[in-house]
Structures are given as structure tokens and as C-alpha cells.
Design a protein around this motif. Structure first.
Motif, PDB file in Angstrom:
ATOM      1  N   GLU A 420       0.835  -1.205   0.000  1.00 34.26           N
ATOM      2  CA  GLU A 420       0.000   0.000   0.000  1.00 34.26           C
ATOM      3  C   GLU A 420       0.872   1.259   0.000  1.00 34.26           C
ATOM      4  O   GLU A 420       0.573   2.239  -0.704  1.00 34.26           O
ATOM      5  CB  GLU A 420      -0.918  -0.012   1.219  1.00 34.26           C
ATOM      6  N   LYS A 421       1.940   1.234   0.769  1.00 37.64           N
ATOM      7  CA  LYS A 421       2.865   2.369   0.824  1.00 37.64           C
ATOM      8  C   LYS A 421       3.443   2.652  -0.562  1.00 37.64           C
ATOM      9  O   LYS A 421       3.491   3.805  -1.019  1.00 37.64           O
ATOM     10  CB  LYS A 421       3.983   2.048   1.825  1.00 37.64           C
ATOM     11  N   GLU A 422       3.877   1.608  -1.253  1.00 42.05           N
ATOM     12  CA  GLU A 422       4.438   1.770  -2.597  1.00 42.05           C
ATOM     13  C   GLU A 422       3.406   2.369  -3.552  1.00 42.05           C
ATOM     14  O   GLU A 422       3.738   3.242  -4.374  1.00 42.05           O
ATOM     15  CB  GLU A 422       4.913   0.416  -3.121  1.00 42.05           C
ATOM     16  N   MET A 423       2.168   1.929  -3.448  1.00 44.00           N
ATOM     17  CA  MET A 423       1.121   2.429  -4.344  1.00 44.00           C
ATOM     18  C   MET A 423       0.834   3.899  -4.075  1.00 44.00           C
ATOM     19  O   MET A 423       0.667   4.698  -5.015  1.00 44.00           O
ATOM     20  CB  MET A 423      -0.147   1.594  -4.166  1.00 44.00           C
ATOM     21  N   LEU A 424       0.765   4.277  -2.810  1.00 45.96           N
ATOM     22  CA  LEU A 424       0.507   5.676  -2.464  1.00 45.96           C
ATOM     23  C   LEU A 424       1.662   6.574  -2.892  1.00 45.96           C
ATOM     24  O   LEU A 424       1.456   7.691  -3.381  1.00 45.96           O
ATOM     25  CB  LEU A 424       0.255   5.801  -0.962  1.00 45.96           C
ATOM     26  N   GLU A 425       2.886   6.086  -2.746  1.00 45.11           N
ATOM     27  CA  GLU A 425       4.049   6.870  -3.163  1.00 45.11           C
ATOM     28  C   GLU A 425       4.108   7.016  -4.679  1.00 45.11           C
ATOM     29  O   GLU A 425       4.546   8.052  -5.195  1.00 45.11           O
ATOM     30  CB  GLU A 425       5.319   6.228  -2.626  1.00 45.11           C
ATOM     31  N   ALA A 426       3.622   6.002  -5.402  1.00 38.13           N
ATOM     32  CA  ALA A 426       3.594   6.098  -6.862  1.00 38.13           C
ATOM     33  C   ALA A 426       2.660   7.212  -7.328  1.00 38.13           C
ATOM     34  O   ALA A 426       2.843   7.775  -8.411  1.00 38.13           O
ATOM     35  CB  ALA A 426       3.160   4.760  -7.462  1.00 38.13           C
ATOM     36  N   ALA A 427       1.668   7.538  -6.491  1.00 39.10           N
ATOM     37  CA  ALA A 427       0.741   8.627  -6.836  1.00 39.10           C
ATOM     38  C   ALA A 427       1.266   9.986  -6.411  1.00 39.10           C
ATOM     39  O   ALA A 427       0.681  11.013  -6.777  1.00 39.10           O
ATOM     40  CB  ALA A 427      -0.607   8.373  -6.177  1.00 39.10           C
ATOM     41  N   GLY A 428       2.357  10.021  -5.615  1.00 42.82           N
ATOM     42  CA  GLY A 428       2.943  11.280  -5.216  1.00 42.82           C
ATOM     43  C   GLY A 428       2.870  11.596  -3.737  1.00 42.82           C
ATOM     44  O   GLY A 428       3.375  12.637  -3.295  1.00 42.82           O
ATOM     45  N   PHE A 429       2.234  10.747  -2.944  1.00 40.55           N
ATOM     46  CA  PHE A 429       2.208  10.945  -1.492  1.00 40.55           C
ATOM     47  C   PHE A 429       3.572  10.601  -0.887  1.00 40.55           C
ATOM     48  O   PHE A 429       4.315   9.764  -1.427  1.00 40.55           O
ATOM     49  CB  PHE A 429       1.146  10.061  -0.839  1.00 40.55           C
ATOM     50  N   ASP A 430       3.906  11.227   0.226  1.00 37.90           N
ATOM     51  CA  ASP A 430       5.039  10.817   1.060  1.00 37.90           C
ATOM     52  C   ASP A 430       4.473   9.996   2.207  1.00 37.90           C
ATOM     53  O   ASP A 430       3.613  10.484   2.950  1.00 37.90           O
ATOM     54  CB  ASP A 430       5.788  12.038   1.616  1.00 37.90           C
ATOM     55  N   VAL A 431       4.968   8.768   2.373  1.00 38.37           N
ATOM     56  CA  VAL A 431       4.331   7.840   3.306  1.00 38.37           C
ATOM     57  C   VAL A 431       5.331   7.319   4.328  1.00 38.37           C
ATOM     58  O   VAL A 431       6.424   6.858   3.968  1.00 38.37           O
ATOM     59  CB  VAL A 431       3.694   6.645   2.559  1.00 38.37           C
ATOM     60  N   THR A 432       4.952   7.388   5.589  1.00 37.89           N
ATOM     61  CA  THR A 432       5.704   6.788   6.679  1.00 37.89           C
ATOM     62  C   THR A 432       4.949   5.557   7.156  1.00 37.89           C
ATOM     63  O   THR A 432       3.764   5.646   7.492  1.00 37.89           O
ATOM     64  CB  THR A 432       5.864   7.769   7.855  1.00 37.89           C
ATOM     65  N   LEU A 433       5.614   4.429   7.172  1.00 40.02           N
ATOM     66  CA  LEU A 433       5.004   3.185   7.637  1.00 40.02           C
ATOM     67  C   LEU A 433       5.333   3.001   9.112  1.00 40.02           C
ATOM     68  O   LEU A 433       6.502   3.033   9.505  1.00 40.02           O
ATOM     69  CB  LEU A 433       5.535   2.006   6.823  1.00 40.02           C
ATOM     70  N   GLU A 434       4.327   2.834   9.935  1.00 39.48           N
ATOM     71  CA  GLU A 434       4.493   2.650  11.374  1.00 39.48           C
ATOM     72  C   GLU A 434       3.989   1.262  11.769  1.00 39.48           C
ATOM     73  O   GLU A 434       2.858   0.894  11.443  1.00 39.48           O
ATOM     74  CB  GLU A 434       3.745   3.721  12.150  1.00 39.48           C
ATOM     75  N   ILE A 435       4.827   0.505  12.481  1.00 39.83           N
ATOM     76  CA  ILE A 435       4.512  -0.865  12.871  1.00 39.83           C
ATOM     77  C   ILE A 435       4.337  -0.912  14.385  1.00 39.83           C
ATOM     78  O   ILE A 435       5.203  -0.468  15.133  1.00 39.83           O
ATOM     79  CB  ILE A 435       5.632  -1.840  12.451  1.00 39.83           C
ATOM     80  N   GLU A 436       3.222  -1.457  14.830  1.00 44.53           N
ATOM     81  CA  GLU A 436       2.926  -1.557  16.255  1.00 44.53           C
ATOM     82  C   GLU A 436       2.506  -2.983  16.604  1.00 44.53           C
ATOM     83  O   GLU A 436       2.081  -3.740  15.730  1.00 44.53           O
ATOM     84  CB  GLU A 436       1.764  -0.620  16.632  1.00 44.53           C
ATOM     85  N   THR A 437       2.602  -3.314  17.878  1.00 47.65           N
ATOM     86  CA  THR A 437       1.914  -4.512  18.328  1.00 47.65           C
ATOM     87  C   THR A 437       0.426  -4.293  18.119  1.00 47.65           C
ATOM     88  O   THR A 437      -0.054  -3.147  18.052  1.00 47.65           O
ATOM     89  CB  THR A 437       2.169  -4.780  19.824  1.00 47.65           C
ATOM     90  N   GLU A 438      -0.322  -5.368  18.043  1.00 45.05           N
ATOM     91  CA  GLU A 438      -1.757  -5.219  17.809  1.00 45.05           C
ATOM     92  C   GLU A 438      -2.416  -4.417  18.934  1.00 45.05           C
ATOM     93  O   GLU A 438      -3.268  -3.555  18.689  1.00 45.05           O
ATOM     94  CB  GLU A 438      -2.413  -6.595  17.682  1.00 45.05           C
ATOM     95  N   ALA A 439      -2.027  -4.681  20.183  1.00 45.36           N
ATOM     96  CA  ALA A 439      -2.622  -3.964  21.312  1.00 45.36           C
ATOM     97  C   ALA A 439      -2.343  -2.467  21.233  1.00 45.36           C
ATOM     98  O   ALA A 439      -3.236  -1.638  21.472  1.00 45.36           O
ATOM     99  CB  ALA A 439      -2.102  -4.535  22.628  1.00 45.36           C
ATOM    100  N   ASP A 440      -1.104  -2.095  20.876  1.00 43.98           N
ATOM    101  CA  ASP A 440      -0.772  -0.669  20.803  1.00 43.98           C
ATOM    102  C   ASP A 440      -1.405  -0.006  19.592  1.00 43.98           C
ATOM    103  O   ASP A 440      -1.754   1.181  19.630  1.00 43.98           O
ATOM    104  CB  ASP A 440       0.739  -0.490  20.792  1.00 43.98           C
TER     105      ASP A 440
END
Length: 569
Positions: A420-440
Motif C-alpha cells: 500500500e505504501k508503494e502504491m501511495l508513493e507512486a501517486a505522489g504521497f510521502d508515506v511513513t510506515l508505522e509498525i505496532e503490536t496489535e494492542a498498541d
């Protein structure tokens, strides 16, 4: 500027908010697969038909089953008004507790512990008549007083119990009174056409014995006492929960003895789907469930076709996976930005790369056969050139085009988020991917500390059950933070108007409004599978009591354990 990937832990949200989401969703944050009636893989049936059952012979009694669950069975235990039950905990609850109503094969909600559920002409007075002779595992009787006390506990009107989500779900109840030993009357503030669905609440509104209702919080959470087919034995967190056959269960099997057939079940959390399948093959598990669509596309059907397992895959009235958008923050408070995101995500390609193309694409929040479903509500499809032009226009207007995308830490979820990040960046968005535990991740979604988030919800109930998630004004559990008068108006109409055609049109209007405003990016309807050893049968269980016909073929909120049996020949 290159985008970054961050992993961190977040602790700002109160425990109250945490419970609201976990209770509210069957497995809301695992971006699995789904379908609307049949997947592209023609080797897999998703018509809720269990393989091997038609040649299995007559059910046999006895034996112990080991059931592999996708996660710990209940993070806060089984004091049901306060419990945080995702799908694994809900499956265990099906063994220990019964609900007043259940869904049937047609999608209606029919009496279960209740013998009848009737209403007045205004749909504001509901009379619940109980079945006689039903007992709890401690020998006490299910009567009107304990049912009233349960309903009061769920809605926050019983001393000692502190419900979280259910205080919102049942806020429309004005009063609960005992009429006689087997009759309870519920009065609502507004007409409530879908009240029988509320009495099921995805299987979470089970009836607890008075002893459990009155217990201190720790005992209530760890010593469950229901009317279900199995009674509690022991629980070692993160290892196993054991139950045994309740010999005085209220439903009688065809052999003239009470259900269930099994002597005992041990539930074991096995979080890795590959490990669950391996343990099933090796005989360490006799049964397992999964929401991993790629396994439903090849590994599980291959084992079924080899005769190693029996399998049932169902997308019946299931939940939808989506990218949820926080519309209270820039740039997502601008419809133009939300539209650009929808145009940028190639859902077909994402589905193929994440799920081997097994689920069918969703265009709205309602699964097929759920009231309000539309094949084409007008949701914007993939169009990269439009997305690029829309992002360019946002930048020209000096609008923010940076986004953060929040994902849980599982490998399938992370891979999906990366695509999804790659697709959004291909359209011109700047994207930060944030990874959390499910609870957080849950905590951050509830607190509003996110922009885009992987989510899964709307598990195929009567759409009135979505009232609490979408009604905008002063609603703490509208996680998308949108306030939409069209949605609010039609939620009220769907709740209060008994005309089925009026209700259908109201929920279809909601579906179209979601598409028009692009409050979420719908991805796919998520199927579920239950696999069992070749000598295990009876996933969906027997017909419902009386002449109510077959049970629902849904797996998204768990399945009955009444009719499961082991061929010991």
C-alpha cells in the motif's frame, strides 16, 4: 524526501478505550482475506459446506479435542460484560455460554436460550420468554431474575460490574423488569427493530450464572459459569484453556442423550498460521481456525484433497478489511485527499500479492446478503493517473500530502502495508510506515493518534449493530472521526422503522454515502476457515432447537461445538 519505517510502543490511551475496540471486533486489526460468495480459486468452496461430512456416518460420543486458536483466548478473561474477546475468546465462549438468540441459516435472529422474543407494535417493549429447565454449570437455574441481572450488568445498571463497550451498545434500553419466573420485559427509549440481533451481539452476550455475576473482578474473569455445552476446568494463560462436557446440557441429541458428543476440549493459542497447520498435520491439534486467505487458497485445500483433513471455508455474512482514515486530521479532512488515496490503491493487485487473489473485492461495508449491500455503491476504483493529478492539485494548493500508515506487526500485515505504501508513493504521497503490536495499534486508533490504519470490522450482523461505530455526534467509538448527517439520519431510520424496505433503503443510502465521501478504502470481505483432522466432523453443529432449521454458516464470530464428534473406529 525518502519515507521511513518506524517501530515503537505507545502507552497513552486508557484501558477503557482499549477494551472498546477489542470487544467490538472479531479480529479487527489483522488484514486478512475475504470474499463475497466465491473466490477466484475454483478448488475451494466458500459455501459453508464441510468436506467429509456426507460420508462420515453417525456421530459417536467420547474423546478429547485439541483446538488451535489464532491468539490467546481472552486477554482479560471471561467476565463477559467487561471481557475483551476477539475471535479466539469468542470461540471459547461458544463452549461455555449460550445467548438468548442466535442467527439462523436465513440470517434472522431466532430464540435460543429464549423460547420466544416478542415485541409490541411500537418495537419499544420486548418480552423474552425463557426455556424451562435450563441450568448453569453450578446447578443454579436460568430464570427471569438472573437474565434481568445479566442484561443490567451488560448495560451498566448492576452493582459490581463495569461494562465498557456494552454500555454503548445497550444505551437504548430504558428498563428491564421481571414479569414472572420465566419472563423478562425490556423497554427501550426508542423503537429498536433489531433488538433480537443485539441479544446475540456476535456471541458475546452470553448468560452468566448469578455466582459469576456477583464475584469479585478476578474471580468473575477466571471462573466462568455459563449454560453452555462445556463447563470450565482450568486456564493457563498463553498455553491452554480446558473444558469438559456438561452432562445436564439442555439440548438433546438424536441418540436421546444431551449434547455435546465430545468429553472434553483443550483450546491452545498458536499464533502462527503455518504452525497451526503443521500441528494439525502432526496430530498435535485436532481442529483449528484461520483467517489467512493465502492458506485457504492452496495449503488447506491440498491437505483436504489428499484426505489428510476436513475443511470448511465460509465468507457468509463476514467482516470487511479496509484502510481506515482519520478524517479529523489533515490531509484526510479533505475529501480530495481521501479520493486520491482510493484512486491510488490497486485493490486487485494488492489482493493478489497479499492473499493470492482468494478474496473478492469489497466496495462497501456490508457483506453480500447483509441488509444494505450493493454490488456497486459508487466507490471510486483504481486510477493511477487520476491519483497523480489529484495529488499534484493538492500540492499546488499547498495542501499536506504526507501520510502515516499504521500496521500491526504480523508478517502478512506488514507485507500488505508495504505494498500500500508503494502504491501511495507512486501517486505522489510521502508515506511513513508505522509498525505496532496489535494492542498498541488498537490504543492509537481509539485515541485518534493515527492517519491511515489497517482495520477489519463489520462482521456481518444486522447493520443496526454498526450504529455505535458510525453515529457521529459525541460518539467516542467512531474511530474514523467522521460526522456525516446522511449516515446519522439513516442509522436512526434503520434502527426505528420496522418496514424492511425502508430499512434496506436506509442502509443502502449509508453504503452510497461511504462511497461518495470515501471515509474508508474498502479492500475485501474476509473469509474464515475451520480445518479438522480427517476423523473429526460436525463444525456447524445440529439444527437449531424446535423447528428453527439449520444454524448459520458463519465462521467470523466462531462456530458451535455442540455437534463436533470424533470417529474413533
Amino acid at each position: 524526501m525518502p519515507s521511513t519505517v518506524r517501530t515503537r510502543t505507545w502507552h497513552r490511551t486508557a484501558a477503557l478505550a482499549t477494551a472498546l475496540t477489542v470487544v467490538a471486533t472479531s479480529c479487527s486489526l489483522l488484514p486478512g482475506g475475504g470474499d463475497d460468495s466465491s473466490g477466484p480459486n475454483d478448488q475451494v468452496s466458500v459455501s459453508a459446506v464441510e468436506s467429509g461430512l456426507d460420508t462420515a456416518g453417525k456421530p459417536m460420543r467420547g474423546g478429547q479435542l485439541v483446538y488451535g486458536l489464532e491468539a490467546e483466548v481472552g486477554t482479560t478473561g471471561y467476565c463477559l460484560p467487561e471481557a475483551e474477546l476477539a475471535i479466539s475468546g469468542m470461540q471459547v465462549a461458544r463452549a461455555l455460554y449460550d445467548t438468548l438468540t442466535v442467527p439462523d441459516e436465513k440470517g434472522d435472529y431466532v430464540p435460543y436460550l429464549a423460547k420466544a422474543v416478542d415485541h409490541d407494535d411500537a418495537y419499544k417493549e420486548w418480552t423474552i420468554t425463557l426455556r424451562p429447565g435450563v441450568t448453569f454449570h453450578d446447578g443454579s437455574t436460568l430464570d427471569a431474575q438472573v437474565v434481568k441481572n445479566n442484561l443490567d450488568a451488560y448495560r451498566g445498571a448492576y452493582e459490581g460490574r463495569s461494562p465498557l463497550l456494552f454500555s454503548f451498545v445497550l444505551a437504548n434500553i430504558d428498563d428491564v423488569e421481571v414479569v414472572n419466573e420465566l419472563t423478562v420485559r425490556v423497554t427501550t427509549k426508542k423503537p429498536w427493530v433489531a433488538f433480537p440481533a443485539v441479544l446475540y451481539a456476535s456471541g458475546r452476550l452470553g448468560m452468566m450464572a448469578q455466582k459469576q455475576l456477583d464475584a469479585d473482578p478476578k474471580t468473575c474473569a477466571t471462573q466462568p459459569i455459563g449454560t453452555g455445552p462445556f463447563s470450565f476446568v482450568s486456564w493457563t494463560r498463553d498455553q491452554s484453556l480446558k473444558v469438559r462436557r456438561y452432562p445436564k446440557y439442555w439440548q438433546e441429541a438424536p441418540d436421546g442423550k444431551p449434547y455435546p458428543y465430545l468429553n472434553a476440549i483443550e483450546f491452545r493459542p498458536v499464533q502462527n498460521s503455518d504452525s497451526r497447520i503443521a500441528q494439525l498435520q502432526q496430530g498435535e491439534l485436532n481442529m483449528m481456525h484461520t483467517s489467512t486467505s493465502s492458506d485457504m487458497a492452496d495449503a488447506l485445500p491440498a491437505l483436504r484433497d489428499s484426505g489428510a483433513i476436513n475443511l470448511l471455508v465460509s465468507d457468509e455474512k463476514t467482516e470487511v478489511a479496509y484502510v481506515m482514515m482519520n478524517s479529523s486530521v489533515a490531509p484526510l479532512n479533505d475529501r480530495a485527499a481521501r479520493l486520491a488515496i482510493a484512486h491510488a490503491i490497486d485493490r486487485e493487485k494488492l489482493n493478489e500479492q497479499s492473499n493470492k487473489g482468494f478474496p473478492a473485492i469489497a466496495n462497501g461495508p456490508f457483506a453480500p446478503t447483509v441488509l444494505g449491500h450493493l454490488d456497486d455503491p459508487g466507490f471510486p476504483g483504481y486510477d493511477l493517473e487520476k491519483a497523480k493529478a489529484e495529488v499534484a492539485a493538492l500540492k499546488k494548493a499547498k495542501k499536506d500530502t504526507s501520510l502515516s500508515l499504521l500496521s500491526s506487526a504480523g508478517p502478512v500485515a506488514v507485507r500488505q502495508a508495504e505494498i500500500e505504501k508503494e502504491m501511495l508513493e507512486a501517486a505522489g504521497f510521502d508515506v511513513t510506515l508505522e509498525i505496532e503490536t496489535e494492542a498498541d495499534l488498537i490504543k492509537r486508533v481509539i485515541s485518534g493518534d493515527y492517519e491511515l490504519a489497517a482495520f477489519r470490522n463489520q462482521p456481518g450482523e444486522d447493520p443496526d449493530m454498526d450504529y455505535i461505530w458510525w453515529y457521529g455526534t459525541g460518539n467516542p467509538v467512531n474511530f474514523g472521526r467522521f460526522k456525516d448527517p446522511v449516515i446519522d439520519q439513516n442509522l436512526e431510520k434503520g434502527r426505528t422503522d420496522p418496514d424492511p424496505e425502508v430499512r434496506r433503503k436506509a442502509y443502502e443510502a449509508i453504503n452510497r454515502q461511504f462511497a461518495k465521501q470515501v471515509w474508508n478504502v474498502w479492500l475485501w470481505h474476509s473469509p474464515w476457515a475451520v480445518a479438522e483432522a480427517a476423523n473429526v466432523h460436525g463444525i456447524l453443529g445440529p439444527d437449531l432447537p424446535g423447528d428453527q432449521g439449520p444454524p448459520s454458516g458463519r465462521l467470523v464470530t466462531g462456530h458451535s461445538l455442540l455437534g463436533v464428534w470424533i470417529d474413533q473406529n
